[in-house]
Design a protein around this motif. Structure first.
Motif, PDB file in Angstrom:
ATOM      1  N   TYR A 153       0.855  -1.187   0.000  1.00 54.99           N
ATOM      2  CA  TYR A 153       0.000   0.000   0.000  1.00 54.99           C
ATOM      3  C   TYR A 153       0.887   1.230   0.000  1.00 54.99           C
ATOM      4  O   TYR A 153       1.682   1.449   0.915  1.00 54.99           O
ATOM      5  CB  TYR A 153      -0.908  -0.013   1.227  1.00 54.99           C
ATOM      6  N   ASP A 154       0.804   2.014  -1.055  1.00 52.89           N
ATOM      7  CA  ASP A 154       1.679   3.190  -1.216  1.00 52.89           C
ATOM      8  C   ASP A 154       0.907   4.251  -2.000  1.00 52.89           C
ATOM      9  O   ASP A 154       1.071   4.389  -3.218  1.00 52.89           O
ATOM     10  CB  ASP A 154       2.963   2.780  -1.952  1.00 52.89           C
ATOM     11  N   PRO A 155       0.067   5.024  -1.312  1.00 48.00           N
ATOM     12  CA  PRO A 155      -0.745   6.022  -2.028  1.00 48.00           C
ATOM     13  C   PRO A 155       0.086   7.083  -2.735  1.00 48.00           C
ATOM     14  O   PRO A 155      -0.321   7.578  -3.789  1.00 48.00           O
ATOM     15  CB  PRO A 155      -1.616   6.634  -0.917  1.00 48.00           C
ATOM     16  N   ALA A 156       1.263   7.405  -2.195  1.00 45.93           N
ATOM     17  CA  ALA A 156       2.123   8.391  -2.878  1.00 45.93           C
ATOM     18  C   ALA A 156       2.598   7.836  -4.216  1.00 45.93           C
ATOM     19  O   ALA A 156       2.607   8.554  -5.233  1.00 45.93           O
ATOM     20  CB  ALA A 156       3.312   8.749  -1.981  1.00 45.93           C
ATOM     21  N   LYS A 157       2.982   6.580  -4.235  1.00 44.16           N
ATOM     22  CA  LYS A 157       3.400   5.944  -5.480  1.00 44.16           C
ATOM     23  C   LYS A 157       2.232   5.874  -6.458  1.00 44.16           C
ATOM     24  O   LYS A 157       2.408   6.087  -7.669  1.00 44.16           O
ATOM     25  CB  LYS A 157       3.915   4.530  -5.188  1.00 44.16           C
ATOM     26  N   ALA A 158       1.047   5.601  -5.936  1.00 42.96           N
ATOM     27  CA  ALA A 158      -0.140   5.551  -6.796  1.00 42.96           C
ATOM     28  C   ALA A 158      -0.376   6.895  -7.479  1.00 42.96           C
ATOM     29  O   ALA A 158      -0.611   6.962  -8.699  1.00 42.96           O
ATOM     30  CB  ALA A 158      -1.362   5.149  -5.965  1.00 42.96           C
ATOM     31  N   LYS A 159      -0.301   7.964  -6.724  1.00 38.17           N
ATOM     32  CA  LYS A 159      -0.517   9.297  -7.290  1.00 38.17           C
ATOM     33  C   LYS A 159       0.560   9.628  -8.322  1.00 38.17           C
ATOM     34  O   LYS A 159       0.276  10.241  -9.361  1.00 38.17           O
ATOM     35  CB  LYS A 159      -0.527  10.334  -6.169  1.00 38.17           C
ATOM     36  N   GLU A 160       1.790   9.233  -8.028  1.00 34.22           N
ATOM     37  CA  GLU A 160       2.903   9.500  -8.943  1.00 34.22           C
ATOM     38  C   GLU A 160       2.679   8.806 -10.283  1.00 34.22           C
ATOM     39  O   GLU A 160       2.850   9.407 -11.359  1.00 34.22           O
ATOM     40  CB  GLU A 160       4.203   9.008  -8.307  1.00 34.22           C
ATOM     41  N   LEU A 161       2.274   7.525 -10.249  1.00 37.88           N
ATOM     42  CA  LEU A 161       2.048   6.776 -11.481  1.00 37.88           C
ATOM     43  C   LEU A 161       0.856   7.333 -12.261  1.00 37.88           C
ATOM     44  O   LEU A 161       0.888   7.392 -13.498  1.00 37.88           O
ATOM     45  CB  LEU A 161       1.825   5.295 -11.164  1.00 37.88           C
ATOM     46  N   LEU A 162      -0.183   7.723 -11.557  1.00 39.27           N
ATOM     47  CA  LEU A 162      -1.354   8.300 -12.224  1.00 39.27           C
ATOM     48  C   LEU A 162      -0.971   9.607 -12.929  1.00 39.27           C
ATOM     49  O   LEU A 162      -1.418   9.873 -14.057  1.00 39.27           O
ATOM     50  CB  LEU A 162      -2.477   8.541 -11.218  1.00 39.27           C
ATOM     51  N   LYS A 163      -0.121  10.393 -12.283  1.00 42.94           N
ATOM     52  CA  LYS A 163       0.323  11.653 -12.890  1.00 42.94           C
ATOM     53  C   LYS A 163       1.162  11.381 -14.135  1.00 42.94           C
ATOM     54  O   LYS A 163       0.988  12.027 -15.180  1.00 42.94           O
ATOM     55  CB  LYS A 163       1.121  12.462 -11.874  1.00 42.94           C
ATOM     56  N   GLU A 164       2.064  10.381 -14.030  1.00 43.81           N
ATOM     57  CA  GLU A 164       2.896  10.010 -15.181  1.00 43.81           C
ATOM     58  C   GLU A 164       2.041   9.533 -16.354  1.00 43.81           C
ATOM     59  O   GLU A 164       2.386   9.765 -17.523  1.00 43.81           O
ATOM     60  CB  GLU A 164       3.872   8.900 -14.784  1.00 43.81           C
ATOM     61  N   ALA A 165       0.925   8.880 -16.042  1.00 47.27           N
ATOM     62  CA  ALA A 165       0.046   8.356 -17.092  1.00 47.27           C
ATOM     63  C   ALA A 165      -0.903   9.420 -17.637  1.00 47.27           C
ATOM     64  O   ALA A 165      -1.679   9.148 -18.558  1.00 47.27           O
ATOM     65  CB  ALA A 165      -0.753   7.173 -16.553  1.00 47.27           C
ATOM     66  N   GLY A 166      -0.859  10.617 -17.070  1.00 49.41           N
ATOM     67  CA  GLY A 166      -1.715  11.706 -17.545  1.00 49.41           C
ATOM     68  C   GLY A 166      -3.154  11.608 -17.088  1.00 49.41           C
ATOM     69  O   GLY A 166      -4.048  12.207 -17.700  1.00 49.41           O
ATOM     70  N   VAL A 167      -3.404  10.883 -16.005  1.00 52.48           N
ATOM     71  CA  VAL A 167      -4.764  10.736 -15.480  1.00 52.48           C
ATOM     72  C   VAL A 167      -5.081  11.922 -14.578  1.00 52.48           C
ATOM     73  O   VAL A 167      -4.349  12.224 -13.627  1.00 52.48           O
ATOM     74  CB  VAL A 167      -4.903   9.414 -14.692  1.00 52.48           C
ATOM     75  N   GLN A 168      -6.170  12.594 -14.884  1.00 51.25           N
ATOM     76  CA  GLN A 168      -6.561  13.771 -14.124  1.00 51.25           C
ATOM     77  C   GLN A 168      -7.257  13.388 -12.816  1.00 51.25           C
ATOM     78  O   GLN A 168      -7.960  12.378 -12.756  1.00 51.25           O
ATOM     79  CB  GLN A 168      -7.512  14.641 -14.961  1.00 51.25           C
ATOM     80  N   PRO A 169      -7.050  14.167 -11.744  1.00 53.98           N
ATOM     81  CA  PRO A 169      -7.765  13.915 -10.494  1.00 53.98           C
ATOM     82  C   PRO A 169      -9.282  13.883 -10.722  1.00 53.98           C
ATOM     83  O   PRO A 169      -9.824  14.696 -11.481  1.00 53.98           O
ATOM     84  CB  PRO A 169      -7.364  15.103  -9.614  1.00 53.98           C
ATOM     85  N   GLY A 170      -9.935  12.916 -10.101  1.00 57.73           N
ATOM     86  CA  GLY A 170     -11.377  12.763 -10.270  1.00 57.73           C
ATOM     87  C   GLY A 170     -11.772  11.877 -11.429  1.00 57.73           C
ATOM     88  O   GLY A 170     -12.963  11.726 -11.733  1.00 57.73           O
ATOM     89  N   ALA A 171     -10.780  11.277 -12.104  1.00 58.56           N
ATOM     90  CA  ALA A 171     -11.082  10.390 -13.239  1.00 58.56           C
ATOM     91  C   ALA A 171     -11.980   9.241 -12.779  1.00 58.56           C
ATOM     92  O   ALA A 171     -11.741   8.640 -11.731  1.00 58.56           O
ATOM     93  CB  ALA A 171      -9.790   9.844 -13.843  1.00 58.56           C
ATOM     94  N   PRO A 172     -13.003   8.916 -13.577  1.00 54.42           N
ATOM     95  CA  PRO A 172     -13.950   7.886 -13.144  1.00 54.42           C
ATOM     96  C   PRO A 172     -13.513   6.480 -13.561  1.00 54.42           C
ATOM     97  O   PRO A 172     -12.898   6.285 -14.620  1.00 54.42           O
ATOM     98  CB  PRO A 172     -15.233   8.271 -13.884  1.00 54.42           C
TER      99      PRO A 172
END
Length: 510
Positions: free
Chosen positions: A335-354
């Motif tokens: 469980y690593d929420p910081a890593k999750a956010k980092e990967l989502l940002k790298e993938a270009g996923v915007q906050p709130g993506a459904p």
């Protein structure tokens, strides 16, 4: 405890819906009543993969081999077998004097008919054929001897012959009555024979006096299809049900059952695993970075501790410790929420993506689990919505036809206790449970291990498959859940089967 008014309402509703299946109380002499969460819809062995089919049909049918609760493989309708021609032929000696429930004799022709049918057009309509793809043809040697000619050696075939599509069926009965009739009027050689079936309501069996093995101690088995867990537990408390089979019992209801002096909870280590699989073809989960981010974003150990009450263990691949191919060195992504956010940002996923998560609507425990998953995903910026389906709709329409959201529930029994039985169906191109992914490297690994009889080599390939699937993040592995049974204390000599394939000829009731 369930409130009296809720209990009374549930029982009245079932009385209206259940018709004849409510006529005899569970405590009738010689009768055992069982709550099963799902009507398989067909009782033909080639039509199914469902554990809830096997929990009933293991009492109706026999295979050439049999595997009981101790997981040891023993003779069934075959008394012995020998492997010939470097593993490409198996000769079975058949049990003599056995009859089907309709009086038709069991013999080598029945075995040949069963597998010609399984490997032919009728078997192609169902999900079982690929599980027996190593079989080229069955040859009748004499009335009591058959040879299985294989395209290649199959190290799991003897176990596969103990269940599901390999159950032996009656040729003359099917020829006389037709396939559709057989779907709803099954005939086998098992300890109980079919009496009646009412779709969505239940199926009744009675003792078969002509059974070749140990005769049943019960006179009747009465299965009721109760999808709502609270209703099943209410019926157990009311004495109208003697046994509630997995995966019905919500973890939160275990104290309620244990608190009743007439009831008990029996658990068994199980091969059943749970995951949220990904749509790897469309949407944001097409990107492996996003899939890994979603896994990093969920504290699965906390879910096991808080929701599952110690009745589950974490998994790193889509198999538990009972599975041949399990790799103890594999560890779940932490469980690593910081890593999750980092990967989502790298993938270009915007906050709130459904993302949409599709689940079985009647699985109360998993509903709690997926609510927690959605909350964790919210923390890392993903807006997860949960869409429940009626189980048969999800399994027969939504998943196989590739109509799911970004994630979808998959629970799998892995009843052969061999990872091939899971991995081939989940990961091989074109399989029913793999509507999105096609990977030549994965296909090659899956196909190569099926012909290898060297256990160490084959285990290495299966472990490589598990690691490769994890590296590609094809699913979010969640947990390996114990088999949990709610049972009346009037039931005697009940042994829980890890795979819920219950043969009940040794069970009795007070």
């Amino acid at each position: 405890m369930i409130k009296k008014q809720g209990l009374r309402t549930a029982i009245m509703a079932l009385a209206v819906a259940g018709g004849a299946f409510m006529a005899s109380p569970a405590w009738a002499a010689g009768t055992m009543t069982i709550s099963s969460p799902q009507d398989p819809g067909s009782w033909d062995p080639v039509d199914t993969f469902l554990v809830n089919w096997a929990s009933v049909a293991t009492n109706i049918y026999d295979g050439l081999t049999y595997r009981g609760p101790d997981t040891k493989l023993v003779p069934g309708l075959a008394t012995s077998w020998e492997t010939l021609d470097d593993g490409k032929r198996i000769r079975f000696k058949l049990r003599e004097g056995v009859k089907f429930h309709d009086g038709e004799p069991f013999n080598a022709e029945a075995v040949k008919f069963t597998f010609d049918r399984l490997m032919g057009p009728e078997g192609s309509k169902g999900p079982q054929k690929s599980n027996y793809a190593s079989i080229d043809h069955v040859e009748v040697i004499d009335d009591n001897t058959v040879d299985f000619h294989l395209k290649q050696p199959d190290p799991v075939l003897l176990t596969k012959l103990a269940g599901y599509g390999a159950m032996i069926v009656p040729p003359k009965y099917i020829a006389e009555h037709g396939e559709d009739y057989f779907n709803t009027h099954p005939v086998g050689t098992g300890p109980f024979k079919f009496v009646s079936y009412e779709p969505k309501v239940g199926i009744k069996l009675e003792k078969f006096d002509g059974f070749w093995g140990d005769k049943a101690k019960l006179d009747h088995l009465n299965y009721r299809f109760i999808s709502e867990p609270s209703t099943a537990v209410a019926e157990l408390q009311a004495g109208r049900v003697d046994l509630v089979i997995p995966p019905t019992i919500p973890i939160g209801m275990i104290p309620t059952i244990k608190g009743d002096p007439n009831l008990d909870v029996v658990t068994s280590p199980s091969p059943t695993v749970y995951a949220l699989r990904f749509n790897t073809k469309n949407g944001i989960t097409k990107d492996v970075k996003v899939r890994k981010a979603l896994i990093y974003g969920v504290d699965r150990q906390a879910i096991i501790d808080s929701i599952l009450g110690g009745e589950a263990s974490p998994i790193a691949s889509f198999q538990g410790k009972l599975s041949f191919g399990y790799d103890p060195s594999m560890k779940p992504l932490p469980y690593d929420p910081a890593k999750a956010k980092e990967l989502l940002k790298e993938a270009g996923v915007q906050p709130g993506a459904p993302v949409q998560i599709d689940i079985r609507g009647n699985d109360a425990t998993f509903n709690e689990v997926v609510q927690a998953v959605a909350s964790y995903l919210q923390i890392v910026g993903i807006n997860a919505t949960i869409k429940p389906y009626e189980t048969n709709v999800l399994l027969n329409d939504i998943i196989p036809k590739g109509k799911t959201g970004a994630m979808f529930q998959q629970s799998w029994g892995g009843w052969t206790l061999d990872f091939d039985n899971t991995a081939y169906f989940m990961y091989h191109t074109g399989e029913k449970w793999n509507p999105y992914d096609s990977d030549p490297k994965m296909d090659e690994m899956l196909e190569s291990q099926r012909a290898i009889t060297d256990r160490a080599k084959r285990e290495e390939i299966l472990r490589n498959i598990a690691n490769y699937a994890a590296d590609r993040a094809l699913e979010m592995p969640l947990y390996n859940l114990n088999a949990i049974f709610g049972i009346s204390k009037r039931v005697k000599n009940f042994t829980p089967a890890p795979d819920s394939r219950l043969r009940l000829n040794e069970v009795s009731v007070d």
